[in-house]
Design an enzyme around this catalytic site. Structure first.
Site, mmCIF file in Angstrom:
data_model
loop_
_atom_site.group_PDB
_atom_site.id
_atom_site.type_symbol
_atom_site.label_atom_id
_atom_site.label_comp_id
_atom_site.label_asym_id
_atom_site.label_seq_id
_atom_site.Cartn_x
_atom_site.Cartn_y
_atom_site.Cartn_z
ATOM 1 N N VAL A 141 0.825 -1.212 0.000
ATOM 2 C CA VAL A 141 0.000 0.000 0.000
ATOM 3 C C VAL A 141 0.861 1.265 0.000
ATOM 4 O O VAL A 141 0.630 2.186 -0.781
ATOM 5 C CB VAL A 141 -0.962 -0.016 1.213
ATOM 6 C CG1 VAL A 141 -1.541 1.364 1.474
ATOM 7 C CG2 VAL A 141 -2.074 -1.003 0.954
ATOM 8 N N LEU A 157 -18.536 -12.971 -7.386
ATOM 9 C CA LEU A 157 -19.513 -14.071 -7.402
ATOM 10 C C LEU A 157 -18.918 -15.287 -8.111
ATOM 11 O O LEU A 157 -19.641 -16.060 -8.722
ATOM 12 C CB LEU A 157 -20.793 -13.631 -8.131
ATOM 13 C CG LEU A 157 -21.892 -12.992 -7.299
ATOM 14 C CD1 LEU A 157 -23.157 -12.852 -8.141
ATOM 15 C CD2 LEU A 157 -22.220 -13.783 -6.032
ATOM 16 N N ASN A 168 -14.811 -4.578 3.297
ATOM 17 C CA ASN A 168 -14.099 -5.845 3.144
ATOM 18 C C ASN A 168 -14.922 -7.026 3.650
ATOM 19 O O ASN A 168 -14.924 -8.095 3.049
ATOM 20 C CB ASN A 168 -12.741 -5.795 3.859
ATOM 21 C CG ASN A 168 -11.654 -5.272 2.928
ATOM 22 O OD1 ASN A 168 -11.940 -4.906 1.791
ATOM 23 N ND2 ASN A 168 -10.426 -5.222 3.400
ATOM 24 N N GLY A 207 -8.648 -15.582 0.542
ATOM 25 C CA GLY A 207 -7.410 -15.521 1.321
ATOM 26 C C GLY A 207 -6.835 -14.145 1.126
ATOM 27 O O GLY A 207 -7.576 -13.189 0.883
ATOM 28 N N ASP A 249 10.884 3.289 5.091
ATOM 29 C CA ASP A 249 10.666 1.949 5.633
ATOM 30 C C ASP A 249 11.801 1.601 6.584
ATOM 31 O O ASP A 249 12.912 2.110 6.456
ATOM 32 C CB ASP A 249 10.565 0.899 4.519
ATOM 33 C CG ASP A 249 9.713 -0.284 4.951
ATOM 34 O OD1 ASP A 249 8.542 -0.374 4.526
ATOM 35 O OD2 ASP A 249 10.207 -1.116 5.755
ATOM 36 N N CYS A 299 -5.744 -9.169 3.199
ATOM 37 C CA CYS A 299 -6.760 -8.311 3.835
ATOM 38 C C CYS A 299 -7.984 -9.055 4.384
ATOM 39 O O CYS A 299 -8.284 -8.936 5.570
ATOM 40 C CB CYS A 299 -7.214 -7.247 2.841
ATOM 41 S SG CYS A 299 -5.917 -6.052 2.481
HETATM 42 N N1 LIG Z 1 -2.153 -5.101 0.643
HETATM 43 C C1 LIG Z 1 -3.334 -4.636 0.254
HETATM 44 O O1 LIG Z 1 -3.843 -4.988 -0.796
HETATM 45 C C2 LIG Z 1 -4.054 -3.626 1.110
HETATM 46 C C3 LIG Z 1 -5.177 -2.964 0.576
HETATM 47 C C4 LIG Z 1 -5.818 -2.015 1.355
HETATM 48 C C5 LIG Z 1 -5.384 -1.766 2.644
HETATM 49 N N2 LIG Z 1 -4.313 -2.437 3.145
HETATM 50 C C6 LIG Z 1 -3.840 -2.115 4.497
HETATM 51 O O2 LIG Z 1 -2.685 -1.311 4.390
HETATM 52 C C7 LIG Z 1 -1.783 -1.604 5.476
HETATM 53 C C8 LIG Z 1 -0.428 -1.991 4.933
HETATM 54 O O3 LIG Z 1 -0.559 -3.171 4.190
HETATM 55 P P1 LIG Z 1 0.587 -3.712 3.228
HETATM 56 O O4 LIG Z 1 0.030 -4.893 2.532
HETATM 57 O O5 LIG Z 1 1.134 -2.581 2.434
HETATM 58 O O6 LIG Z 1 1.676 -4.151 4.332
HETATM 59 P P2 LIG Z 1 3.208 -4.576 4.112
HETATM 60 O O7 LIG Z 1 3.509 -5.548 5.178
HETATM 61 O O8 LIG Z 1 3.420 -4.939 2.678
HETATM 62 O O9 LIG Z 1 4.032 -3.231 4.372
HETATM 63 C C9 LIG Z 1 4.180 -2.605 5.604
HETATM 64 C C10 LIG Z 1 5.572 -1.970 5.637
HETATM 65 O O10 LIG Z 1 5.667 -1.115 6.773
HETATM 66 C C11 LIG Z 1 7.004 -1.155 7.242
HETATM 67 N N3 LIG Z 1 7.045 -0.599 8.598
HETATM 68 C C12 LIG Z 1 6.486 -1.095 9.732
HETATM 69 N N4 LIG Z 1 6.703 -0.251 10.764
HETATM 70 C C13 LIG Z 1 7.400 0.804 10.282
HETATM 71 C C14 LIG Z 1 7.901 2.011 10.858
HETATM 72 N N5 LIG Z 1 7.721 2.320 12.130
HETATM 73 N N6 LIG Z 1 8.578 2.857 10.063
HETATM 74 C C15 LIG Z 1 8.769 2.568 8.756
HETATM 75 N N7 LIG Z 1 8.302 1.461 8.160
HETATM 76 C C16 LIG Z 1 7.619 0.578 8.901
HETATM 77 C C17 LIG Z 1 7.370 -2.625 7.102
HETATM 78 O O11 LIG Z 1 8.761 -2.810 7.083
HETATM 79 C C18 LIG Z 1 6.707 -2.971 5.768
HETATM 80 O O12 LIG Z 1 7.596 -2.790 4.680
HETATM 81 C C19 LIG Z 1 -2.468 -2.703 6.293
HETATM 82 O O13 LIG Z 1 -3.173 -2.119 7.349
HETATM 83 C C20 LIG Z 1 -3.418 -3.314 5.299
HETATM 84 O O14 LIG Z 1 -4.528 -3.909 5.913
HETATM 85 C C21 LIG Z 1 -3.633 -3.349 2.396
#
Ligand SMILES: NC(=O)c1ccc[n+]([C@@H]2O[C@H](COP(=O)([O-])OP(=O)(O)OC[C@H]3O[C@@H](n4cnc5c(N)ncnc54)[C@H](O)[C@@H]3O)[C@@H](O)[C@H]2O)c1
Length: 434
Positions: A11, A253, A211, A260, A30, A263
């Site tokens: 994201v 559908l 979701n 899975g 990151d 999310c």
């Molecule tokens: N993946 C999806 O399709 C999606 C879609 C919508 C919403 N979300 C939501 O977005 C959020 C992130 O999801 P994601 O899939 O991108 O996660 P991810 O695990 O791919 O990425 C999270 C990143 O944050 C970094 N991180 C953690 N703590 C940190 C800090 N203090 N400082 C800097 N970096 C830090 C981690 O190293 C990691 O690279 C979640 O809450 C998820 O539910 C995800």
């Protein structure tokens, strides 16, 4: 606008790249040094179609950069987005807010001037107020507001979803924060994409409700698929007949092996937990979670039956292990329950996946990775189609059947049909709900 994006995962990276493409100055942060090193070298750590090109364009334009130094990125930013993970907390189903709160505290100590701290991570209702408290406690002098801006992008189509969203949801408490958010999303606003401004709690709830609803829709058709098998109906026809009803719609559908991904499993679990905490059990969501688990188990039984009721000594070729096509994401993929069950029963499993190997190697120990479906099918007793990558949609069925020891197919995505596969030389075809 100057934007700092905390968390450069699926994201954070997509959002950061797209915001820079809007014309904003974006620094993506990151904690993972390796990720930032890769990004600085111009390489994308995840597989997301089109992301490499858009990233390179904006880095070259000088609008996008990467760092591990959070304080440096936050200094002088108009908005700081929190896009860190919110996985399921071990043991109780709650969203684990450790990363969000740790980021909030770090941001508090680094803000200079008025800043909007925006939560993009999916978080339970009340989290933005908690972020507000954490920041104020850590730095009482900080001049800031919080905003909730849940993300709805789908992996595999993330850039298009971000650039052409069905809607953008912004939860704020005052006009000052609303103005910063409006400026950030101005390019979308100008092109008439709906921007929904709400209070903090409603914005947080919209994400979980959306979701959970989608997970319910998938699970509903999966349950109908089970019944179709008992009564002799074809769930593909049923889905079509339902989906043409404008009130229902045809998306989500498609019967398959159960939802899975990164999310739905964690967000449905978190919503169920929020309901319990507020003495308002989310009975539909709780049932969806249970039924989805049963669906995955049913898939294992389906495969077992197609293997003469035993996995032992069988060679099974599995096509696709990522949780859906066009991503390398393996989080909570159905393959992670299905493949170990086959191996546990004594099968030799060969896997083909266009992007899943780098993530999947550690998660699926004991499988043999193959480069193409025909190599995987050679001498195999069964072919299981698990993730519907485009590469698997137009296979030469005759070649596959000829290569196999016993040409049998379990098609968990209903891509093929019994008539087509049998004509091509397969002796058995098993779909879902047909
Ligand atoms: N993946 C999806 O399709 C999606 C879609 C919508 C919403 N979300 C939501 O977005 C959020 C992130 O999801 P994601 O899939 O991108 O996660 P991810 O695990 O791919 O990425 C999270 C990143 O944050 C970094 N991180 C953690 N703590 C940190 C800090 N203090 N400082 C800097 N970096 C830090 C981690 O190293 C990691 O690279 C979640 O809450 C998820 O539910 C995800």
């Amino acid at each position: 606008m100057r934007i700092a994006m905390i968390g450069t995962g699926y994201v954070g990276l997509v959002s950061g790249v797209c915001f820079s493409d809007f014309g904003h100055d974006v620094i993506c942060v990151d904690k993972a040094n390796q990720k930032i090193d890769m990004l600085k070298a111009g390489r994308v750590p995840i597989y997301e179609p089109g992301l490499d090109v858009l990233m390179a364009k904006n880095v070259a334009a000088g609008r996008l950069s990467f760092t591990t130094d959070l304080a440096d990125a936050v200094d002088g930013a108009d908005a700081v987005f929190i896009a860190v993970g919110t996985p399921t907390r071990r043991g109780d189903g709650h969203a684990d807010l450790t990363y969000v709160m740790a980021a909030a505290e770090e941001i508090a100590n680094a803000v200079t001037g008025y800043t909007v701290i925006v939560t993009k991570s999916t978080v339970p209702v009340g989290t933005n107020r908690q972020v507000q408290e954490v920041v104020a406690a850590a730095n009482p002098k900080a001049d800031f507001d919080v905003a909730s801006n849940p993300e709805f992008l789908r992996e595999g189509a993330a850039i298009d979803d971000f650039m052409r969203p069905d809607r953008v949801v912004v939860g704020v408490e005052n006009d000052r924060a609303a103005e910063v958010m409006a400026e950030i999303y101005r390019p979308l606003y100008l092109r008439d994409f709906p921007i929904l401004t709400t209070d903090l709690e409603s914005a947080e709830m919209i994400k979980y409700a959306a979701n959970a609803f989608l997970a319910t829709k998938i699970t509903f058709i999966n349950e109908i698929a089970g019944l179709c098998e008992k009564v002799g109906a074809d769930v593909k026809e049923v889905s079509r007949g339902m989906g043409l009803d404008g009130r229902i719609g045809n998306k989500f559908l498609h019967a398959g092996p159960g939802y899975g991904g990164s999310c739905f499993p964690k967000d449905t679990a978190a919503l169920a937990r929020i309901g319990q905490d507020h003495a308002h059990p989310m009975q539909i969501t709780e049932t969806v979670i249970r039924v989805n688990d049963e669906v995955k188990k049913r898939m294992i039984e389906k495969i077992r039956e197609a293997c003469d009721d035993r996995f032992n000594g069988k060679i099974i070729a599995v096509l696709g292990v990522t949780f859906k096509p066009n991503t390398d994401d393996m989080r909570d993929a159905p393959s992670l329950s299905i493949v170990p069950a086959l191996i546990g029963g004594g099968a030799k499993v060969r896997v083909v996946d266009p992007q899943g190997k780098s993530e999947g190697e550690a998660l699926l120990p004991g499988v043999d990775w193959c480069d193409d479906p025909y190599a995987a099918a050679k001498g195999a007793d069964l072919l299981v189609l698990l993730t519907e990558w485009n590469e698997f949609r137009a296979l030469n069925l005759s070649d596959l059947a000829a290569a196999m020891s016993t040409p049998r197919m379990v098609d968990l995505r209903n891509i093929y049909s019994e008539s087509k596969t049998l004509k091509a030389g397969f002796e058995t075809y098993v779909g879902v709900g047909r």
